[in-house]
Write a protein that holds these residues in place. Structure first.
Motif, mmCIF file in Angstrom:
data_model
loop_
_atom_site.group_PDB
_atom_site.id
_atom_site.type_symbol
_atom_site.label_atom_id
_atom_site.label_comp_id
_atom_site.label_asym_id
_atom_site.label_seq_id
_atom_site.Cartn_x
_atom_site.Cartn_y
_atom_site.Cartn_z
ATOM 1 N N ASN A 33 100.066 25.928 56.598
ATOM 2 C CA ASN A 33 99.646 26.062 58.005
ATOM 3 C C ASN A 33 100.417 27.204 58.654
ATOM 4 N N GLY A 36 100.663 27.507 62.351
ATOM 5 C CA GLY A 36 101.062 26.294 63.065
ATOM 6 C C GLY A 36 99.903 25.606 63.760
ATOM 7 N N GLY A 39 94.779 28.289 64.668
ATOM 8 C CA GLY A 39 93.448 28.719 64.235
ATOM 9 C C GLY A 39 93.325 30.217 64.034
ATOM 10 N N CYS A 41 95.185 31.902 61.258
ATOM 11 C CA CYS A 41 95.552 32.370 59.913
ATOM 12 C C CYS A 41 94.503 32.013 58.858
ATOM 13 N N LYS A 43 94.544 29.594 56.763
ATOM 14 C CA LYS A 43 95.168 29.224 55.488
ATOM 15 C C LYS A 43 95.227 27.713 55.236
ATOM 16 N N CYS A 44 95.035 26.893 56.251
ATOM 17 C CA CYS A 44 95.310 25.453 56.104
ATOM 18 C C CYS A 44 94.126 24.725 55.465
ATOM 19 N N LEU A 75 89.287 23.833 57.523
ATOM 20 C CA LEU A 75 90.623 24.173 58.010
ATOM 21 C C LEU A 75 91.168 22.913 58.676
HETATM 22 S S1 FES Z 1 97.114 26.519 60.496
HETATM 23 FE FE1 FES Z 1 96.389 28.521 60.805
HETATM 24 S S2 FES Z 1 94.248 28.267 60.908
HETATM 25 FE FE2 FES Z 1 94.989 26.257 60.598
#
Ligand code: FES
Length: 537
Positions: A33, A36, A39, A41, A43-44, A75
């Motif tokens: 994440n 954090g 919304g 990145c 990556k989660c 995500l």
């Molecule tokens: S933690 Fe970055 S998009 Fe979900």
């Protein structure tokens, strides 16, 4: 209350409407994440089988390929749990190389020898946003008895300081405590690990010296870090911090603790430590000290007179905000070479690539510029403009749906691409650092050719060859032969501070002496930033 079954084995009870990322992270699951939960990145990723098309948010549609959506990849931070769910986590803990070596001149530790300290030890710690490195130091001799390192346990709250500050702000009841517990627990674990290996009683540790950026020090000491995330960026803690370890839950509780002071919210004790260790105050000539990361921190010394600035480079240079970006860990492409017979990749840990880290993307861009696949403006050439039979056509891709271009670095087992959007992210990052350097030089009556030396400090910069640093324009071409790598000077600075009260006093004086330029308040910054978005060739 809905139930969430994770990986077919554990079932978690979940408050209705709770964010899935929060549930998984709090329950101890490994999740990438990076931002954090903001919304940004992408990556989660988790898999939720049988997700219908209408459930995907706009953000998810932006980050997930149609194939991923078909497979039920979501995500986690975008999913609100309102009914029973089955979830498969996709992240796993990876090997992450930590830089534990750095320049440590003899003069920085020579005041330390103290026979009265026989049998006593101290801990020097570099508390970085990404990694935490500790050295166990024998106080009598100043020698290193052991080293331990790990990824910062706060990563579950986001990979960069702003994500963690947001977490603290968004969870006023427990956020600050959770962040403090994470880093205190992390340090205790590393200290315990070294004591066990060296068969030492923790009570033999008498002193702990901490070098960290301003946010990390605030979070470690349990101070309010929220003001560091918004203008006018004023730290709550000012100057060096001294307390007993037990006051914040560190072991052994009787050890004296010292945190190296910061210059400002974004020039932290880690940079003061580096400036001290590199002797910036004593060196003749014009010397630039640069720590490249999510924030680029720059100190210019002119015959010992120091000025600094910090640039918000964003996480692209650390492999984040890049479509297939990842940190410098197993499976990441760290170097790219384009030869007549095709693209050659160097992957951390060997084996096929899973993604690309910051040094890989810089090397890739440098090669694409060299081969004429990428223009100075940052745009890929169109394959139709290349002559028939041109090798470059093989790896230039054009998306038939929207016409966007990318370069394919690896075909199998998973395709790895550098996209046009990735290039833009790198341009923003390198533009931010370069314009900071140029403004600092200009404000002090210098141009790049007048620099005698450029010192590159820190984990990330240590992986970037001189030709990539100048090739993509992070640093001016004129300084290529004057670049030196000084390693983890935040850690070696902590060692020096641990060993001598005299050094601690000098660092405190240094933090007051280093001037600071707030780039956001510099009128020409925007103009300079736009100018340095272009690549140099
Ligand atoms: S933690 Fe970055 S998009 Fe979900």
């Amino acid at each position: 209350m809905p139930f969430v079954k994770v990986n077919g084995t554990h079932t978690l009870e979940c408050a209705s409407g709770l964010n899935l990322m929060t549930l998984l992270v709090r329950s101890g699951y490994e999740l990438n994440n990076a931002c954090g939960g903001r919304g940004v990145c992408g990556k989660c990723k988790v898999r939720i089988p049988n997700t219908s098309e209408s459930e995907f948010s706009k953000t998810e549609k932006m980050f997930l390929t149609p194939e991923e959506q078909r497979q039920g990849i979501r995500l986690a931070c975008m999913v609100r749990v309102r009914q029973d769910l089955e979830v498969e986590t996709l992240s796993r803990e990876k090997e992450y190389a930590v830089l534990a070596e750095g320049h440590l001149p003899e003069w920085a530790t020579e005041q330390s020898k103290d026979p009265a300290k026989s049998g006593e030890y101290g801990i020097a710690a570099d508390v970085g946003t990404t990694t935490v490195v500790c050295r166990l130091i024998h106080l009598e001799t100043g020698k290193t008895a052991d080293t331990a390192a790990s990824v910062n346990d706060q990563k579950k709250f986001g990979l960069d300081v702003l994500s963690r500050i947001s977490y603290e702000q968004d969870h006023p009841e427990f956020g600050r405590k959770e962040l403090q517990d994470a880093i205190v627990g992390n340090l205790n674990r590393l200290i315990e690990e070294m004591c066990r290996r060296q068969e030492l009683s923790p009570e033999s540790i008498r002193r702990i010296a901490i070098s960290g950026n301003c946010t990390m020090v605030h979070m470690l000491l349990g101070a309010d870090a929220v003001p560091l995330g918004k203008a006018p960026f004023l730290p709550v803690l000012k100057g060096a911090q001294r307390c007993f370890a037990g006051e914040i839950g560190l072991e052994p509780e009787g050890a004296e603790m010292y945190c190296i002071p910061a210059v400002s919210a974004y020039i932290g004790g880690d940079i003061v430590a580096g400036a001290y260790i590199c002797g910036l105050k004593k060196l003749p000539g014009n010397v630039l000290f640069v720590d490249i990361g999510t924030n680029g921190e720059i100190v210019l010394a002119q015959d010992g007179e120091m000025n600094s600035c910090s640039c918000a480079a964003g996480p692209a240079l650390e492999g984040m905000n890049i479509q297939q970006g990842m940190r410098g860990e197993t499976g990441a492409i760290e170097d790219v070479e384009i030869r007549p017979d095709g693209i050659h990749l160097k992957v951390i840990g060997g084996g096929p690539a899973e993604g690309i880290c910051g040094s890989g993307i810089l090397a890739g861009i440098n090669e694409l510029l060299r081969c004429g696949v990428l223009r100075k403006s940052g745009a890929f050439v169109h394959p139709d403009r290349l002559p028939e039979g041109d090798e470059r056509k093989k790896y230039l891709q054009v998306n038939p749906e929207d016409g966007t271009r990318s370069v394919r670095l690896q075909e199998n087992p998973v395709p790895v691409n550098i996209t046009q959007k990735d290039i833009r992210q790198v341009q923003l990052a390198k533009g931010a650092i370069r314009s900071g350097i140029e403004i600092l030089l200009e404000n002090n009556g210098l141009d790049p050719s007048m620099l005698d030396e450029v010192m590159i400090a820190g984990q990330f910069g240590s992986h970037l060859p001189q030709e990539d640093l100048t090739g993509v324009g992070i640093l001016p071409e004129e300084v290529r032969e004057r670049i030196h790598y000084v390693g983890n000077t935040a850690l070696t600075g902590a060692v020096a501070a641990l060993l001598s009260e005299g050094v601690r006093r000098e660092m405190e004086a240094l933090a007051k002496e280093i001037g600071y330029t707030e780039l956001g308040e510099t009128p020409e910054y925007e103009y300079r930033l736009a100018e340095w978005l272009e690549f140099p060739k």
